[in-house]
Design an enzyme around this catalytic site. Structure first.
Site, PDB file in Angstrom:
ATOM      1  N   LYS A 149      -8.626 -15.631  26.077  1.00 60.98           N
ATOM      2  CA  LYS A 149      -8.407 -14.121  26.335  1.00 60.98           C
ATOM      3  C   LYS A 149      -9.688 -13.539  27.403  1.00 60.98           C
ATOM      4  CE  LYS A 149      -6.822 -12.914  21.723  1.00 60.98           C
ATOM      5  NZ  LYS A 149      -7.179 -12.436  20.487  1.00 60.98           N
ATOM      6  N   CYS A 151     -11.780  -6.955  22.778  1.00 58.36           N
ATOM      7  CA  CYS A 151     -12.989  -6.081  22.462  1.00 58.36           C
ATOM      8  C   CYS A 151     -14.210  -7.103  23.260  1.00 58.36           C
ATOM      9  CB  CYS A 151     -13.349  -6.495  21.146  1.00 58.36           C
ATOM     10  SG  CYS A 151     -13.308  -7.915  20.159  1.00 58.36           S
ATOM     11  N   SER A 168       0.675  -1.211   0.014  1.00 60.67           N
ATOM     12  CA  SER A 168       0.129  -0.043   0.128  1.00 60.67           C
ATOM     13  C   SER A 168       0.786   1.299  -0.085  1.00 60.67           C
ATOM     14  CB  SER A 168      -0.884  -0.061   1.252  1.00 60.67           C
ATOM     15  OG  SER A 168      -1.889  -1.001   1.254  1.00 60.67           O
ATOM     16  N   HIS A 191     -20.898  -6.707  20.337  1.00 62.63           N
ATOM     17  CA  HIS A 191     -20.581  -7.794  21.056  1.00 62.63           C
ATOM     18  C   HIS A 191     -21.542  -7.866  22.348  1.00 62.63           C
ATOM     19  CE1 HIS A 191     -17.485  -8.648  18.479  1.00 62.63           C
ATOM     20  NE2 HIS A 191     -16.306  -8.525  19.351  1.00 62.63           N
ATOM     21  N   ARG A 237     -19.635 -16.707  17.407  1.00 61.23           N
ATOM     22  CA  ARG A 237     -19.696 -15.819  16.208  1.00 61.23           C
ATOM     23  C   ARG A 237     -21.067 -15.595  15.768  1.00 61.23           C
ATOM     24  NH1 ARG A 237     -16.202 -11.863  16.193  1.00 61.23           N
ATOM     25  NH2 ARG A 237     -14.308 -13.317  15.442  1.00 61.23           N
ATOM     26  N   GLU A 270     -10.111 -16.937  21.694  1.00 59.09           N
ATOM     27  CA  GLU A 270     -11.185 -15.854  22.240  1.00 59.09           C
ATOM     28  C   GLU A 270     -11.504 -16.181  23.618  1.00 59.09           C
ATOM     29  OE1 GLU A 270     -12.670 -12.075  21.343  1.00 59.09           O
ATOM     30  OE2 GLU A 270     -11.053 -13.209  20.478  1.00 59.09           O
TER      31      GLU A 270
END
Length: 358
Positions: free
Chosen positions: A212, A157, A40, A250, A243, A209
């Site tokens: 965490k 998150c 990029s 969330h 998911r 996840e």
């Protein structure tokens, strides 16, 4: 507050794009540098992103013609800014090395990535919960041999939905927490157009996840001992993470057990009264009321409530007694605002207010 020139590393990805939208009219932070991978670099931001602009608002005019820098050219990027936000998509060891390289170039890093969350002298901060953990930064600078440079990170998150709701209840001695998270596809950097497998579907696994979700709250609730942050030993967490076909937001279904069980009224009062350093310092991105409780049985809902207080508040509902745990309730937060870029901007505001970028 003085003005700071800032950069975004990983500017072309979804979280990088979210950083750009949040910084467009920020009162303290002036976005002057965008960096991404070598493929990029040298293009204008508009050319580099092309059709991959994923935000609901248009690309800011101020960044369209900005030439993208090569994130690997650390000295070149660092020379232009007072600090950087980092949201790159790389292997964990590569992210660690890149963020430390910026720190050693005397360019502080506020990271959205998970790579440094368990580095013992890197503060992982939710400003309302553990703002004092930034006091570890002098120890980190000593290890890195820097005067200004350091790395600070925000937490996962999904934690941002349920840990803030648990935090003001710690005075009652939380012993056990079970949480099931229902996580939006933007957490994987996806939209419904780029993730057709999620339509009419739920995927019961998100790599890394659950670990965490069980371990990071204990670091948030840990303490500084000498030159490292030591995680709390309790409560015990167990988590399942799914998911779900939701664009943003969330949700967490939480079950909690206490050593000294509070009344429902005491819990509701604790949530209503709770505020932290982000509110006390009146940081620009901080929600005025961090925790919002909904009395309706069918709230909170992502579609209705994720943008509460510009997506920076946490919504809670359905508090009731449980026949195995003491209580259960449901939480919601916006995963790319409070959970990702917005949480990192709020952390940067805390660091600026405390003089760590000077």
């Amino acid at each position: 507050m003085k003005q700071y020139n800032v950069g975004v590393i990983g500017a072309t990805g979804m979280v990088g794009q979210r950083f750009i939208t949040l910084l467009e009219n920020h009162p303290w932070f002036n976005l002057v540098a965008l960096a991404a991978s070598a493929r990029s670099a040298g293009k204008t931001y508009e050319e580099a992103v092309g059709s991959r602009w994923l935000m609901k608002t248009p690309m800011p005019e101020s960044v369209k013609k900005m030439v993208v820098l090569d994130a690997a050219k650390v000295e070149e990027v660092a020379a232009k800014v007072d600090f950087v936000f980092c949201a790159v998509n790389m292997k964990k060891d590569e992210i660690k090395a890149l963020e430390e390289a910026y720190a050693k170039a005397e360019c502080p890093v506020v990271s959205n990535n998970s790579a440094h969350r368990f580095t013992p002298d890197v503060p992982m901060v939710v400003p309302e919960i553990n703002a004092d953990h930034i006091d570890i930064i002098p120890a980190q600078r000593k290890r890195l041999g820097t005067k200004r440079g350091f790395v600070a990170v925000k937490s996962n998150c999904s934690l941002q939905s349920y840990v803030p709701a648990l935090h003001p209840l710690r005075k009652y001695g939380i012993s056990d927490v079970l949480v099931c998270t229902y996580q939006a596809i933007s957490g994987a950097g996806k939209t419904f157009e780029t993730f057709p497998d999620i339509l009419d579907n739920v995927i019961p696994y998100i790599g890394g996840e659950e670990e965490k979700s069980e371990q990071e709250p204990l670091k948030l609730w840990g303490r500084i001992e000498g030159e490292k942050i030591v995680s709390a030993e309790s409560p015990r967490f167990t988590a399942q993470c799914l998911r779900v076909p939701v664009s943003d937001g969330h949700m967490g279904a939480v079950f909690v057990r206490f050593e000294n069980k509070p009344s429902k009224e005491e819990i509701l009062q604790a949530w209503k009264e709770f505020h932290g350093p982000a509110q006390d310092l009146e940081l620009p991105s901080a929600p005025k009321q961090f925790l919002h409780y909904f009395e309706e049985n069918d709230r909170p809902q992502p579609k209705l409530d994720r943008m509460l207080e510009n997506g920076m508040a946490v919504s809670i509902g359905r508090l009731r007694e449980d026949n195995q745990y003491d209580y259960k309730f449901v939480c919601l937060s916006h995963n790319t605002l409070r959970g990702a870029a917005g949480g990192a901007v709020l952390l940067a505001e805390l660091l600026a207010a405390k003089g760590y970028f000077d």
